[in-house]
Design a protein around this motif. Structure first.
Motif, PDB file in Angstrom:
ATOM      1  N   VAL A  19       0.843  -1.206   0.000  1.00 25.66           N
ATOM      2  CA  VAL A  19       0.000   0.000   0.000  1.00 25.66           C
ATOM      3  C   VAL A  19       0.874   1.250   0.000  1.00 25.66           C
ATOM      4  O   VAL A  19       0.669   2.182  -0.788  1.00 25.66           O
ATOM      5  CB  VAL A  19      -0.943  -0.005   1.217  1.00 25.66           C
ATOM      6  CG1 VAL A  19      -1.594   1.369   1.400  1.00 25.66           C
ATOM      7  CG2 VAL A  19      -2.026  -1.059   1.040  1.00 25.66           C
ATOM      8  N   TYR A  20       1.873   1.283   0.877  1.00 26.38           N
ATOM      9  CA  TYR A  20       2.750   2.451   0.957  1.00 26.38           C
ATOM     10  C   TYR A  20       3.564   2.645  -0.320  1.00 26.38           C
ATOM     11  O   TYR A  20       3.771   3.773  -0.770  1.00 26.38           O
ATOM     12  CB  TYR A  20       3.688   2.325   2.157  1.00 26.38           C
ATOM     13  CG  TYR A  20       2.996   2.417   3.501  1.00 26.38           C
ATOM     14  CD1 TYR A  20       1.765   3.060   3.625  1.00 26.38           C
ATOM     15  CD2 TYR A  20       3.562   1.870   4.648  1.00 26.38           C
ATOM     16  CE1 TYR A  20       1.131   3.153   4.858  1.00 26.38           C
ATOM     17  CE2 TYR A  20       2.941   1.966   5.881  1.00 26.38           C
ATOM     18  CZ  TYR A  20       1.725   2.604   5.984  1.00 26.38           C
ATOM     19  OH  TYR A  20       1.089   2.705   7.199  1.00 26.38           O
ATOM     20  N   ALA A  21       4.053   1.541  -0.897  1.00 24.33           N
ATOM     21  CA  ALA A  21       4.861   1.649  -2.117  1.00 24.33           C
ATOM     22  C   ALA A  21       4.037   2.231  -3.273  1.00 24.33           C
ATOM     23  O   ALA A  21       4.501   3.105  -4.016  1.00 24.33           O
ATOM     24  CB  ALA A  21       5.425   0.287  -2.495  1.00 24.33           C
ATOM     25  N   ILE A  22       2.813   1.752  -3.425  1.00 28.62           N
ATOM     26  CA  ILE A  22       1.959   2.255  -4.513  1.00 28.62           C
ATOM     27  C   ILE A  22       1.574   3.710  -4.266  1.00 28.62           C
ATOM     28  O   ILE A  22       1.576   4.535  -5.184  1.00 28.62           O
ATOM     29  CB  ILE A  22       0.708   1.364  -4.649  1.00 28.62           C
ATOM     30  CG1 ILE A  22       1.113  -0.045  -5.107  1.00 28.62           C
ATOM     31  CG2 ILE A  22      -0.288   1.970  -5.635  1.00 28.62           C
ATOM     32  CD1 ILE A  22      -0.020  -1.051  -5.074  1.00 28.62           C
ATOM     33  N   ALA A  23       1.253   4.040  -3.016  1.00 28.66           N
ATOM     34  CA  ALA A  23       0.902   5.427  -2.693  1.00 28.66           C
ATOM     35  C   ALA A  23       2.068   6.360  -2.971  1.00 28.66           C
ATOM     36  O   ALA A  23       1.886   7.487  -3.449  1.00 28.66           O
ATOM     37  CB  ALA A  23       0.459   5.524  -1.230  1.00 28.66           C
ATOM     38  N   GLU A  24       3.284   5.901  -2.690  1.00 29.24           N
ATOM     39  CA  GLU A  24       4.458   6.733  -2.958  1.00 29.24           C
ATOM     40  C   GLU A  24       4.641   6.960  -4.456  1.00 29.24           C
ATOM     41  O   GLU A  24       4.966   8.077  -4.895  1.00 29.24           O
ATOM     42  CB  GLU A  24       5.705   6.064  -2.363  1.00 29.24           C
ATOM     43  CG  GLU A  24       6.999   6.813  -2.586  1.00 29.24           C
ATOM     44  CD  GLU A  24       7.033   8.158  -1.896  1.00 29.24           C
ATOM     45  OE1 GLU A  24       7.768   9.036  -2.383  1.00 29.24           O
ATOM     46  OE2 GLU A  24       6.332   8.331  -0.886  1.00 29.24           O
ATOM     47  N   MET A  25       4.438   5.927  -5.257  1.00 27.43           N
ATOM     48  CA  MET A  25       4.550   6.090  -6.712  1.00 27.43           C
ATOM     49  C   MET A  25       3.478   7.043  -7.240  1.00 27.43           C
ATOM     50  O   MET A  25       3.746   7.869  -8.119  1.00 27.43           O
ATOM     51  CB  MET A  25       4.445   4.725  -7.405  1.00 27.43           C
ATOM     52  CG  MET A  25       5.693   3.862  -7.249  1.00 27.43           C
ATOM     53  SD  MET A  25       5.658   2.373  -8.263  1.00 27.43           S
ATOM     54  CE  MET A  25       4.490   1.374  -7.345  1.00 27.43           C
ATOM     55  N   LEU A  26       2.283   6.953  -6.708  1.00 28.88           N
ATOM     56  CA  LEU A  26       1.225   7.871  -7.135  1.00 28.88           C
ATOM     57  C   LEU A  26       1.534   9.304  -6.714  1.00 28.88           C
ATOM     58  O   LEU A  26       1.209  10.254  -7.435  1.00 28.88           O
ATOM     59  CB  LEU A  26      -0.114   7.424  -6.545  1.00 28.88           C
ATOM     60  CG  LEU A  26      -0.752   6.202  -7.206  1.00 28.88           C
ATOM     61  CD1 LEU A  26      -1.943   5.709  -6.388  1.00 28.88           C
ATOM     62  CD2 LEU A  26      -1.198   6.527  -8.627  1.00 28.88           C
ATOM     63  N   ARG A  27       2.172   9.470  -5.560  1.00 26.58           N
ATOM     64  CA  ARG A  27       2.542  10.827  -5.140  1.00 26.58           C
ATOM     65  C   ARG A  27       3.541  11.440  -6.120  1.00 26.58           C
ATOM     66  O   ARG A  27       3.453  12.613  -6.476  1.00 26.58           O
ATOM     67  CB  ARG A  27       3.154  10.796  -3.742  1.00 26.58           C
ATOM     68  CG  ARG A  27       3.431  12.189  -3.172  1.00 26.58           C
ATOM     69  CD  ARG A  27       4.330  12.126  -1.964  1.00 26.58           C
ATOM     70  NE  ARG A  27       5.686  11.765  -2.337  1.00 26.58           N
ATOM     71  CZ  ARG A  27       6.587  12.638  -2.784  1.00 26.58           C
ATOM     72  NH1 ARG A  27       6.278  13.908  -2.921  1.00 26.58           N
ATOM     73  NH2 ARG A  27       7.794  12.243  -3.092  1.00 26.58           N
ATOM     74  N   ARG A  28       4.498  10.652  -6.551  1.00 26.51           N
ATOM     75  CA  ARG A  28       5.540  11.179  -7.435  1.00 26.51           C
ATOM     76  C   ARG A  28       5.009  11.513  -8.821  1.00 26.51           C
ATOM     77  O   ARG A  28       5.409  12.512  -9.415  1.00 26.51           O
ATOM     78  CB  ARG A  28       6.675  10.161  -7.562  1.00 26.51           C
ATOM     79  CG  ARG A  28       7.465   9.950  -6.277  1.00 26.51           C
ATOM     80  CD  ARG A  28       8.528   8.888  -6.485  1.00 26.51           C
ATOM     81  NE  ARG A  28       9.280   8.648  -5.257  1.00 26.51           N
ATOM     82  CZ  ARG A  28      10.218   7.705  -5.146  1.00 26.51           C
ATOM     83  NH1 ARG A  28      10.499   6.931  -6.184  1.00 26.51           N
ATOM     84  NH2 ARG A  28      10.860   7.545  -4.005  1.00 26.51           N
ATOM     85  N   HIS A  29       4.125  10.647  -9.335  1.00 30.58           N
ATOM     86  CA  HIS A  29       3.732  10.781 -10.733  1.00 30.58           C
ATOM     87  C   HIS A  29       2.342  11.369 -10.944  1.00 30.58           C
ATOM     88  O   HIS A  29       2.068  11.932 -12.006  1.00 30.58           O
ATOM     89  CB  HIS A  29       3.801   9.414 -11.419  1.00 30.58           C
ATOM     90  CG  HIS A  29       5.163   8.775 -11.350  1.00 30.58           C
ATOM     91  ND1 HIS A  29       6.254   9.295 -11.990  1.00 30.58           N
ATOM     92  CD2 HIS A  29       5.597   7.664 -10.687  1.00 30.58           C
ATOM     93  CE1 HIS A  29       7.318   8.538 -11.743  1.00 30.58           C
ATOM     94  NE2 HIS A  29       6.942   7.546 -10.957  1.00 30.58           N
TER      95      HIS A  29
END
Length: 873
Positions: free
Chosen positions: A176-186
């Motif tokens: 969950v955290y990894a996907i949320a971080e990718m969405l934050r960046r892109h």
């Protein structure tokens, strides 16, 4: 009398089942609804309060109890719901299919079998529960409700291709955290929803998504249980999860429960998988796609059951009843839940032998039933329960003790994991404080626990938002494709540019600078947003400046400045009558009309600033006049080169015909003893204007003073007087006073060297020291004769100092280097060299030879006489 109606309203998600139950309950005199989640109970509580009022509605969960004395409608979690429905007219149970859940299924099974309303009972849930409900409750009326919208499979998508208003489902906090971080960046960020979060934090995160602050939400399967979201697409990062026993693939019914979050009311939704995120088994089979789209699933055949009313004769009897097997084929014994595991573990401890009597056994079972909010496991949770039982064994827990434990958790410092741990701990104490017979000052302690949980939840929400939401990128992603005129950019008073409430940079004057705190990957987007809005923002800025009459705009050394930035410069400022502006490149972004109007306002302001240079303009025009002779024109050019002043030798006064002088006097030229100058240009205002326009390379900061400390190079308009400087027009007044005293107020003797007394009050009032006065007058050929002191024993006034005018053909020495205005010091040549044999000799003060360093050549006697004649005329 007919039996109360029992209705099973079944169907997929988005069929309006919960809404129907609320309507039916509000139509009865009293009622209760049991929900699977505390946050869902709270959501419905708010809706019913809006209909019935606060005094008529209660909210009861494990950690929160709002129960007005006259409450008639109760919204509860399934565990907090009365075992038999509480004798209310209407009773409903939501998500009845959870009776097949390994951990909580026995609770839902008991409420399904026993909770009844006096007038009406409603069971809400998935169609998969229809056969077992019909078997267990033959007289129940089954009502199938169709889904309002269509749910279709959309295939696999990369994160970069994920449509807006999507929910991504994963089954571990790390993913969950990894996907949320990718969405934050892109994509600007995402809201996060997990079962480990407190209900308040989950609500705040859902609100982020619902309000449109982010377009994505990343969640575990907790999203599938009653959360009403404006989701159009659900993407599965994985199709397998750990269920507490083993890792297994989701059933089609579980997939549909989650995928069904896509689409609201009559708006269609889609579901699919997410690729490139490291998920496992993230591909739907054809059979699963068909089952989800057509809502056809394998029906439930077994529900988990555990004795809801065990005997409390002893701990062994209690355990025996809780482990008993059901006598109906549709029911299966519930797997050992954590409460039973803790009971069995503690029953073997020595202190358990002291637990006797049904009251104590019941109380001990209630303590063992404390939920493991921290998900710490049987061993750790059993130790916490043991300590709690030791505190409760003597009766109530003291309020001071509970307050101290709550205070220990009342800090918002720490990262996401630390805050989650504190929230889990405070939820345990909130549960303990809700018990009616466990804590003294129960209401006060419960309020404190809820307040701490609210503060911790707010802090956790902020940490999640800071980590996984880039508000600025999210806002820009929503607006960059729109018409630039519609981009919601505003300008703050300090020059900050905001898109909605997010800073993208700062406007310094008319120059846009990207926010220095922005990440490298965001800079291109911020620059694009700024460039789109700049013409409109700058036009507003220019218009505001014009309306305020260019307040704050200054002219400094030929540069038009505003807010510390150059917005234009004087390209050819020598001619003050026609200043030419060269606008800064930043003004090119102004729309044409706004740019022309703004530049016209600046030109008018520059003309106003340079108005004191009218005397210089007059000299320029005179130098081009047909009435000016070649000699007059040459002198005027010397004056212009010296910014209104030239020494007599620079001006070549000996070659100037006398008939040219009236013309020069008419244009403001004064012929002094040592200098030719334009007095109007020596005033502070024109000197300041020259400094502003950048046409005086030697400005002085203290131009308002007539006497200043000596500087290098020599400021235009000043001449040396010993260690001081004096403005040439002030010096000329002193020379004139000396000549007048010599000509008519002396000691009666006329002639070139006749001594006379000079009143020095004017010189002293200008700030000149006695030595400076002596040096200044010495440059004009005046030599001081010291007054003789009285003889010893004599009485009377002291003999005053007297002066003689003794100009030397070779010039005098004023003791100070003289510089040509704007030029270099004269070079020493010949006998005037300092230290040479001729230095300091002669009848009067000397200035050295023609090229003595820093000393102007003194006019010859005939020139001095001519100067005196000019003055006296």
């Amino acid at each position: 009398m007919s039996a109360p109606a029992i209705k099973a309203v079944l169907g997929p998600t988005n069929t309006g089942k919960t809404h129907l139950a609320i309507e039916r309950m509000c139509g009865h005199s009293s009622g209760a609804i049991g929900f699977p989640l505390r946050l869902l109970a709270r959501e419905v509580y708010d809706r019913v309060v809006a209909i019935k009022g606060e005094k008529a509605v209660a909210l009861i969960t494990g950690e929160e109890r709002i129960e007005p004395p006259d409450a008639r409608y109760f919204l509860c979690t399934a565990e907090a719901m009365p075992h038999d429905g509480g004798g209310r007219a209407f009773v409903a149970l939501d998500e009845v299919q959870l009776a097949a859940d390994r951990e909580r299924g026995h609770v839902f099974t008991d409420r399904l079998l026993n909770a009844r309303g006096r007038e009406e009972t409603m069971l809400l849930g998935s169609s998969t529960a229809a056969p077992v409900i019909k078997s267990l409750i033959p007289h129940a009326e089954l009502i199938e409700r169709p889904r309002f919208s269509t749910l279709t499979h959309a295939g696999s998508k990369k994160l970069s291709r994920l449509p807006k208003r999507s929910a991504v489902v994963a089954f571990s906090s790390d993913q969950v955290y990894a996907i949320a971080e990718m969405l934050r960046r892109h994509r600007g960020g995402a809201a996060v929803v997990m079962g480990a979060l407190s209900p308040e934090t989950r609500n705040r995160q859902v609100e982020l998504f619902q309000n449109g602050e982010v377009d994505y939400i990343v969640a575990t399967d907790a999203i599938g249980m009653g959360l009403n979201l404006d989701v159009t697409h659900v993407a599965f990062a994985s199709l397998a999860k750990f269920d507490g026993v083993k890792r297994r693939r989701l059933t089609p019914a579980e997939m549909a429960q989650i995928a069904g979050r896509a689409g609201r009311h009559h708006r269609d939704g889609s579901f699919g998988t997410l690729t490139g995120t490291g998920g496992h088994d993230a591909e739907f089979t054809e059979e699963e796609i068909y089952a989800i789209e057509e809502h056809r699933f394998q029906p439930l055949t077994k529900l988990y059951w555990r004795e809801a009313e065990p005997r409390f004769d002893s701990l062994s009897v209690l355990i025996e009843d809780l482990c008993a097997r059901p006598n109906q084929r549709e029911l299966a014994p519930a797997p050992e839940a954590i409460d039973l595991a803790v009971l069995r573990k503690l029953a073997d401890q020595p202190f358990a032998r002291m637990i006797r009597g049904s009251a104590n056994v019941r109380r001990f079972w209630e303590v063992c039933s404390l939920p493991d909010f921290r998900a710490s496991g049987v061993e750790t949770h059993a130790r916490f329960v043991t300590r709690l039982w030791q505190d409760l064994r003597e009766g109530y827990i003291g309020a001071d003790f509970v307050a101290a434990r709550i205070a220990e958790l009342d800090t918002v410092r720490g990262d996401i994991a630390v805050l989650q741990g504190r929230i889990a701990a405070i939820r345990s104490w909130a549960y303990i404080c809700q018990r009616p017979d466990w804590v003294l000052a129960r209401d006060e302690m419960a309020a404190r626990a809820r307040a701490v949980e609210a503060r911790l939840s707010d802090a956790l929400h902020m940490r999640l938002t800071e980590r996984f939401v880039n508000r600025r990128t999210s806002v820009l992603m929503k607006h960059l494709g729109n018409d630039p005129a519609l981009l919601p950019i505003s300008l703050e008073d300090d020059g900050t540019l905001l898109v909605e409430d997010q800073p993208i940079g700062k406007l310094e004057g008319f120059r846009f600078a990207i926010d220095p705190q922005a990440a490298v990957g965001d800079r291109k987007m911020l620059l694009s947003a700024g460039e789109k809005a700049l013409p409109r923002i700058l036009a507003t800025q220019a218009e505001r400046l014009r309306e305020n009459k260019l307040e704050g705009v200054t002219l400094e050394n030929g540069r038009v400045m505003w807010a510390g930035q150059e917005i234009a410069r004087l390209e050819h400022p020598v001619d003050p009558a026609e200043p030419r502006l060269k606008p800064a490149r930043e003004l090119d972004r102004l729309p044409d009309g706004a740019r022309e109007a703004f530049l016209a306002a600046i030109e008018a302001k520059v003309t106003e600033w340079l108005a004191p240079l009218e005397p210089l303009r007059k000299l320029q025009l005179a130098s081009k006049s047909e009435d000016a002779t070649s000699w007059a024109r040459a002198l005027l050019l010397n004056l212009l080169d010296g910014y209104g002043i030239a020494t007599r030798e620079q001006a070549g006064i000996e070659n100037l015909p006398k008939e040219a002088r009236p013309f020069l006097r008419r244009v403001g030229v004064t012929f002094g003893a040592l200098d030719i100058f334009a007095p109007a240009l020596l005033k502070p205002a024109p000197r300041l204007a020259m400094k502003q326009a950048g046409i005086d390379p030697r400005p002085i900061d203290e131009a308002m003073r007539s006497v200043i400390p000596a500087t290098k190079p020599l400021p235009a308009g000043y001449r040396p007087a010993g260690e001081q400087l004096v403005r040439v027009d002030i010096a000329e007044k002193l020379f004139k006073q000396a000549h007048e005293a010599r000509a008519g107020k002396g000691d009666g003797k006329k002639g070139r060297g006749a001594p006379f007394v000079l009143d020095l009050s004017l010189a002293v009032s200008t700030g000149l020291t006695p030595d400076s006065i002596k040096r200044l007058l010495g440059a004009a050929g005046f030599r001081m004769i010291d007054g003789k002191p009285l003889a010893e024993g004599a009485f009377g006034p002291v003999l005053p100092d007297r002066w003689r005018w003794l100009p030397s053909r070779k010039g005098g020495d004023d003791g100070r280097r003289q510089h040509r205005p704007g030029g270099k010091p004269h070079q020493h040549k010949g006998r005037g060299k300092p230290g040479g044999k001729q230095a300091g000799k002669g009848r009067g003060p000397r200035q050295g030879g023609q090229n003595a360093p820093g000393k102007p050549r003194e006019p010859r006697p005939e020139n001095a006489f001519a100067a005196l004649k000019d003055i006296l005329s």
